[in-house]
Design a protein around this motif. Sequence first.
Motif, PDB file in Angstrom:
ATOM      1  N   VAL A  75       0.808  -1.224   0.000  1.00 47.99           N
ATOM      2  CA  VAL A  75       0.000   0.000   0.000  1.00 47.99           C
ATOM      3  C   VAL A  75       0.839   1.270   0.000  1.00 47.99           C
ATOM      4  O   VAL A  75       0.289   2.373   0.005  1.00 47.99           O
ATOM      5  N   GLY A  76       2.154   1.148  -0.013  1.00 50.58           N
ATOM      6  CA  GLY A  76       2.989   2.347  -0.070  1.00 50.58           C
ATOM      7  C   GLY A  76       4.369   2.097   0.493  1.00 50.58           C
ATOM      8  O   GLY A  76       4.775   0.948   0.731  1.00 50.58           O
ATOM      9  N   LYS A  77       5.089   3.204   0.713  1.00 48.82           N
ATOM     10  CA  LYS A  77       6.443   3.154   1.259  1.00 48.82           C
ATOM     11  C   LYS A  77       6.508   3.983   2.537  1.00 48.82           C
ATOM     12  O   LYS A  77       6.111   5.159   2.544  1.00 48.82           O
ATOM     13  N   PRO A  78       6.984   3.414   3.654  1.00 54.06           N
ATOM     14  CA  PRO A  78       7.097   4.195   4.887  1.00 54.06           C
ATOM     15  C   PRO A  78       8.116   5.335   4.733  1.00 54.06           C
ATOM     16  O   PRO A  78       9.199   5.135   4.181  1.00 54.06           O
ATOM     17  N   VAL A  79       7.738   6.511   5.206  1.00 51.01           N
ATOM     18  CA  VAL A  79       8.659   7.649   5.196  1.00 51.01           C
ATOM     19  C   VAL A  79       8.885   8.198   6.602  1.00 51.01           C
ATOM     20  O   VAL A  79       9.770   9.009   6.820  1.00 51.01           O
ATOM     21  N   THR A 127       3.981   7.013   1.901  1.00 53.54           N
ATOM     22  CA  THR A 127       3.761   7.684   0.624  1.00 53.54           C
ATOM     23  C   THR A 127       3.341   6.671  -0.436  1.00 53.54           C
ATOM     24  O   THR A 127       3.758   5.502  -0.390  1.00 53.54           O
ATOM     25  N   THR A 128       2.513   7.130  -1.372  1.00 60.54           N
ATOM     26  CA  THR A 128       2.058   6.261  -2.456  1.00 60.54           C
ATOM     27  C   THR A 128       2.550   6.742  -3.820  1.00 60.54           C
ATOM     28  O   THR A 128       2.066   6.289  -4.848  1.00 60.54           O
ATOM     29  N   ILE A 166       8.639  -1.259   2.213  1.00 54.08           N
ATOM     30  CA  ILE A 166       7.257  -1.187   1.754  1.00 54.08           C
ATOM     31  C   ILE A 166       6.350  -1.258   2.978  1.00 54.08           C
ATOM     32  O   ILE A 166       6.763  -1.730   4.038  1.00 54.08           O
ATOM     33  N   ALA A 167       5.131  -0.789   2.826  1.00 53.70           N
ATOM     34  CA  ALA A 167       4.093  -0.972   3.842  1.00 53.70           C
ATOM     35  C   ALA A 167       3.067  -1.932   3.276  1.00 53.70           C
ATOM     36  O   ALA A 167       2.683  -1.828   2.105  1.00 53.70           O
ATOM     37  N   LEU A 214       9.713  -0.080  -4.401  1.00 58.95           N
ATOM     38  CA  LEU A 214       8.725   0.685  -5.159  1.00 58.95           C
ATOM     39  C   LEU A 214       9.340   1.740  -6.071  1.00 58.95           C
ATOM     40  O   LEU A 214       8.711   2.147  -7.051  1.00 58.95           O
ATOM     41  N   GLN A 215      10.543   2.197  -5.781  1.00 60.40           N
ATOM     42  CA  GLN A 215      11.167   3.127  -6.722  1.00 60.40           C
ATOM     43  C   GLN A 215      11.451   2.422  -8.042  1.00 60.40           C
ATOM     44  O   GLN A 215      11.199   2.968  -9.123  1.00 60.40           O
TER      45      GLN A 215
END
Length: 392
Positions: free
Chosen positions: A62-66, A72-73, A82-83, A111-112
């Motif tokens: 569902v996104g990347k922890p920042v 962030t998505t 990743i999350a 994800l990048q």
Amino acid sequence: MNTTRRRVYGTVAFMLVVSLIMMYFTITPSFADGSGTSSSPFSVNQGIANQGSTGSVEGYIVGKPVSTSSVTTSDFSDDYAIAIADQVNETNVNEMLFVQIPSPFRSEFGLQSNPSLLGEAVVVSGSLTDYFAHTGVKSVSDMELSDGGGSGDPNDPGDGEPSPYDDTYYSSAVGKTGSALKSELHLIIDDHNELTYSEVWDALRVTDEDPANPNNVLLLYSGRSQSKYENGGNVDDWNREHVWAKSHGDFGTSMGPGTDIHHLRPTDVTVNSSRGNLDFDNGGSPQSEAPDNYYDSDSWEPRDSVKGDVARMIFYMAVRYEGDSGEVDLEVNNLVNNGSSPFIGKVSVLKAWNEMDPVDSFEENRNNVIYDQYQHNRNPFIDHPEWVEAIW
């Protein structure tokens, strides 16, 4: 005497066996499927509850922890984490596990490098322990994509639910993948009734009718319910938005792609102007009249609840218009700034939106109305969202 001893020994042996059985069930862990085996991974909620142990967890990316409380998505800065969550459209960080990605898996799962993985189901094996000061998974030993069958959202498009049209309308396409599926779907949806541009007004009053108010239509980007007859060119009117921007292929408003109501939707005049002919991507600044939509100089991001709608309309256009019969050949690519070329991007983002925002009843009804009353063809990606991944 010997008989008595045998009875005593037999009783003791029986009690020892019972004790060993009880000890086994006491120390054997209870896994996600309740079987006492490791055949099924934990759900994310179970992974959160079992922090401090070691095991496998299945969830949607569902996104990347920042930060400890932020994910962030878009605009992914690296491939390090990743999350994951049980629901493909989860936004509550407390319902997520933050997964630290070791270097052997970064090129495949970061994800990048792989933004299209957003919304995909993954199984992660490692230590269930805090990462980013948040419940997580570290010391990851294995990562692999899954079909999302172990847990998560039953409405996810990856589930491949059959359509009532599979035995009739789609019978020649079922079972195909890749270019063969794309070609077969084109043949199925190619021939249909074509509207004039003026007829589109009346069609949209029916296809996009507000279920809560039959006198109104729902506007695509703002979500505003507005009178069916407040249409035109004034600032607060609604007009006919070409979701596949008509300048991308320069087909204008001619019958065919210019009047195909599978991708024509009511939108506020000002919001329509802001979108213009921008490609689709994540990020930008909020649009003042529809602040859940974002845009910048080269892309437009619609509000979350219609992201999947937009993606499926774009994929429909890329299959319906293939360059035969003198029509334009429309294709998706992974670029923005496509200008007047017959392309729209970004395909990786559109694929993620297709999974993040599942088909809802409004979209299904719209597809049925177009099929039954107007064009007599269907958007296959509303009936089978998983065909997006099968083709692209």
